[in-house]
Every structure is written in C-alpha cells, then in structure tokens.
Design an enzyme around this catalytic site. Structure first.
Site, PDB file in Angstrom:
ATOM      1  N   TYR A 138      38.308  52.281  44.282  1.00  0.00           N
ATOM      2  CA  TYR A 138      38.984  52.703  43.133  1.00  0.00           C
ATOM      3  C   TYR A 138      39.383  54.050  42.876  1.00  0.00           C
ATOM      4  CZ  TYR A 138      38.450  48.109  40.531  1.00  0.00           C
ATOM      5  OH  TYR A 138      38.198  46.829  40.138  1.00  0.00           O
ATOM      6  N   LYS A 188      29.543  44.841  53.784  1.00  0.00           N
ATOM      7  CA  LYS A 188      30.473  44.474  54.646  1.00  0.00           C
ATOM      8  C   LYS A 188      30.852  45.121  55.716  1.00  0.00           C
ATOM      9  CE  LYS A 188      33.194  40.804  55.175  1.00  0.00           C
ATOM     10  NZ  LYS A 188      32.535  39.472  55.667  1.00  0.00           N
ATOM     11  N   ASP A 221      30.180  38.420  50.857  1.00  0.00           N
ATOM     12  CA  ASP A 221      30.639  36.975  50.798  1.00  0.00           C
ATOM     13  C   ASP A 221      29.441  36.176  50.817  1.00  0.00           C
ATOM     14  OD1 ASP A 221      29.858  38.058  53.409  1.00  0.00           O
ATOM     15  OD2 ASP A 221      31.812  36.900  54.350  1.00  0.00           O
ATOM     16  N   ASP A 245      32.682  44.795  40.941  1.00  0.00           N
ATOM     17  CA  ASP A 245      33.749  44.091  39.928  1.00  0.00           C
ATOM     18  C   ASP A 245      33.949  42.430  40.065  1.00  0.00           C
ATOM     19  OD1 ASP A 245      36.090  43.890  38.426  1.00  0.00           O
ATOM     20  OD2 ASP A 245      37.190  43.534  40.063  1.00  0.00           O
ATOM     21  N   ASP A 249      32.220  39.271  37.518  1.00  0.00           N
ATOM     22  CA  ASP A 249      32.918  38.127  37.067  1.00  0.00           C
ATOM     23  C   ASP A 249      32.061  36.825  37.128  1.00  0.00           C
ATOM     24  OD1 ASP A 249      34.705  39.710  35.595  1.00  0.00           O
ATOM     25  OD2 ASP A 249      36.216  38.302  36.057  1.00  0.00           O
TER      26      ASP A 249
HETATM   27  C1  IPM Z   1      36.329  45.577  34.551  1.00  0.00           C
HETATM   28  C2  IPM Z   1      38.000  45.243  34.793  1.00  0.00           C
HETATM   29  C3  IPM Z   1      38.521  46.510  35.365  1.00  0.00           C
HETATM   30  C4  IPM Z   1      38.013  47.029  36.392  1.00  0.00           C
HETATM   31  C5  IPM Z   1      40.055  46.390  35.387  1.00  0.00           C
HETATM   32  C6  IPM Z   1      40.823  46.107  34.132  1.00  0.00           C
HETATM   33  C7  IPM Z   1      40.716  47.812  35.982  1.00  0.00           C
HETATM   34  O1  IPM Z   1      38.245  44.123  35.758  1.00  0.00           O
HETATM   35  O2  IPM Z   1      36.007  46.414  33.840  1.00  0.00           O
HETATM   36  O3  IPM Z   1      35.832  44.776  35.284  1.00  0.00           O
HETATM   37  O4  IPM Z   1      38.265  46.548  37.611  1.00  0.00           O
HETATM   38  O5  IPM Z   1      37.059  47.844  36.608  1.00  0.00           O
HETATM   39 MN    MN Z   2      36.275  43.286  36.110  1.00  0.00          MN
END
Ligand code: IPM
Ligand code: MN
Length: 358
Positions: A138, A188, A221, A245, A249
């Site tokens: 990032y 990785k 992975d 990230d 999720d």
């Molecule tokens: C998170 C979100 C952000 C990220 C996006 C919206 C840029 O997905 O906070 O996890 O990838 O950091």
């Molecule tokens: Mn995210």
C-alpha cells in the site's frame, strides 16, 4: 476525571449510521464509570464533501486532527467517486501521516452468533491479526505510462523497510507474549523472492529476542486455508498490509458476519492520534435504510476506550456486545430484523444495567 477530544469522521454510507451508536455507547460508559468526559468534533469529510469541494478533506485536514485524543471513523467510499480517489484522499493518508503502523484486528467468534464453520465457536476462533498499515503493498509507489496505448505499463511496487517490518513484527511478538505465545507470520517467499524473503529474515532475527514465543511462518495461501480448517491453532497473526487486509476479511467472515470485526489503526508511541473504525465499508447497497449492523463500530469504540486507558469502560462495552450477541436484537446480516438504532439502544441499556463493581 479525564477529558478526551474525539474526532469523528462518519464518512459515507452506513458509516454515518453506525458511528452515532458507538458515540452513545462511549457516553454511556463514561456516565456509568464516571471516570472521563468526551468532547466530540465532527468532520464532514466524505465522498459527498468531495463532490462539493474537489477533495476528500481540506488541505490542512491532517493538522485539524492532530490534537485529537483519538479518531473514530465510519467508512469511506461511495459511488460517484472512484474508490482509489476517496481512499487515497482520506483513510489512507490518515493511516500514513499519523504513522498508524499497527492495524489491530481481533477475530473472535461470539456466543450466540454462529460461525459459518461447522462445529466451531468461541473456543476455536480467537485470533489477533496484526496487519502492517503504512507501507508494503500500500506504499503507493508505481505509476502508469503510455496510457491507452498497446504499450501501456502499470507498476505497483511493494516497499518493505527494515524499520517498518521490524517494528510491526516486534509489536506482534509482544502481543503473543500476552496471549498463548504463538505467532504465525504470513509470507509468500516462495514466489516473492525479494520482499517476502526479506520479511522472513526480519521475523527470524526478531524471534531471537522472544525465545518464549513459538513462531511459525506460513505461506499466505496456506494460512488462508488454515483459518478455515484449523482456526484453533492460530493465536497472533502478523502480516503485511495486503495479506493482512485479505486475511482479516476472511477472519471477519468466520465471526459470522462482516458486521462484527473492528479495526484499530495504532501509533503505539502516541506521537499522533490513533484511529478506530469498523472493518466493513460504506455498504452503498444497504445505506440509508438504517439496517447496518453497528456491532463492528461498537467493537471499534471498545478498542478506542482500551487505547485511552479506560479499561473499565472498555470492559463494560465488550460485555454489552457479548450480551447483545447472545440475546439480540439482531440486524439483517445476523438473520434478524432490528434496526441499527435498536441494537445501539440495547447496547446502551446493557451498559447501564451492568452490575456495579465499585
Ligand atoms: C480495510 C479496507 C481498506 C484497506 C480499503 C477501503 C482501502 O478494505 O480497512 O480493510 O484495504 O485497508
Ligand atoms: Mn479490507
């Protein structure tokens, strides 16, 4: 009695609907414990603001936030403004400018909210994810040339610095020491022969200072698969910005809904304010109906209180979240029909009816 200034950035979509519930919960905890007062300052920076002003926040936006004791953010991103524009105009600059290099994301299944994993519950799913938050994938290095031609080129360079990797890894080892003394590092290095090999070397070097912590390096992975098939073997996970990230999720999904996981963007040295937010986004499809799950924002508020050192209040809020997880009311994502505000009211009620400790 302490006084805190909290900068509120409700942002976009459901972010604006869930944040007031978190503020109400903090106020309720303040009232019950009597240990602090909060002053909130609201900043209307959002995609709507962008359409009026041509930027996501004013040129001195970062300076306006600098003196806050904490930043509490809803969500950023809405149709009409490309996501990379809105995020690089507000959320990502705050993380970077305030050197919030730790992104702390607890993944915990709660009693009363079933995980999609069969036969798995609170005893199996309790993972503290620690995501690097200012560099890596990032970092924003790269570019495009020959745009629109057959020779077009796009690059997005991953940048790991020794300082950046070492400090996040050290932070993760410290947290593992407070828990089950297990650290999983996401790599990785079989394919990413420069950046990930370097990451692994730093992990190995820092590990020498933590002989009491067992560290295992997993390719990301395989680690993703492990989240699903053996979450009980995971305690603290440390990962780069993008890997973290994605894994968080996945972790949120294991909690039973993305309406649950929360995120703390920390500057551990406290040179700058830290920021607290739900992991979920602005959910444009759901916004405006008052049906978003406020539990992630409430959990973020709990982390905010922890960061301020208001441990008793943080405990009250977490107990209230557990109470609502067990007894409802539930929003639509959890199979119920409660409104955002009803869940928020139940949390405030639970905070007020908590047994007095003092
Ligand atoms: C998170 C979100 C952000 C990220 C996006 C919206 C840029 O997905 O906070 O996890 O990838 O950091
Ligand atoms: Mn995210």
């Amino acid at each position: 009695m302490k006084d805190y200034r909290i900068a509120l950035i409700p942002g976009d979509g459901v972010g604006r609907e869930v944040l007031p519930e978190g503020v109400a919960a903090i106020a309720a905890a303040a009232e019950v414990t009597g240990s602090f007062r909060i002053e909130t300052i609201e900043y209307p920076w959002s995609c709507e603001w962008y359409l009026d002003h041509g930027s996501m926040m004013p040129a001195d936006g970062i300076d306006q936030l600098r003196d806050a004791d904490a930043i509490y953010l809803g969500a950023v991103g809405y149709p009409g403004v490309p996501d990379h524009v809105s995020l690089w105009g507000l959320l990502l600059p705050i993380r970077k400018e305030f050197d919030q290099y730790v992104n702390l994301r607890p993944i915990q299944a709660l009693e009363g909210i079933p995980s999609p994993l069969r036969d798995r519950g609170p005893d199996d799913i309790d993972i503290l994810c620690i995501r690097e938050n200012t560099e890596g994938e990032y970092v924003g290095v790269g570019g495009r040339v020959f745009q629109g031609t057959p020779d077009e080129v796009a690059t997005q360079v991953t940048v790991f610095t020794r300082r950046g990797v070492e400090r996040i890894v050290r932070y993760a080892f410290d947290r593992a020491r407070e828990r089950r003394h297990l650290l999983a590092s996401a790599t990785k290095s079989n394919a990413l022969n420069h950046t990930a090999v370097f990451w692994d070397e730093v992990v190995d070097a820092v590990a020498l200072d933590y002989p009491d912590v067992t560290v295992t390096t997993y390719h990301v992975d395989a680690l993703a698969a492990r989240f699903v098939v053996a979450p009980d073997t995971l305690d603290v996970v440390v990962a780069s910005n993008l890997f973290g990230d994605i894994l968080t999720d996945l972790g949120g999904a294991l909690q039973g809904s993305l309406g649950l996981p929360a995120s703390a963007n920390l500057n551990p040295e406290r040179r700058f304010p830290s920021m607290f937010e739900p992991v979920h986004g602005s959910a444009p499809g759901r916004a405006g109906q008052g049906v978003g799950n406020p539990l992630a924002a409430l959990w973020a508020a709990k982390m905010l209180l922890d960061h301020l050192g208001e441990t008793e209040s943080a405990g009250l809020l977490m107990d209230a979240i557990r109470h609502v997880a067990r007894n409802g009311p539930y929003t639509r994502d959890l199979g119920g029909s409660a409104k955002t505000t009803e869940v928020g009211a139940a949390i405030v009620e639970a905070i007020h009816s908590a047994p007095k400790t003092a």
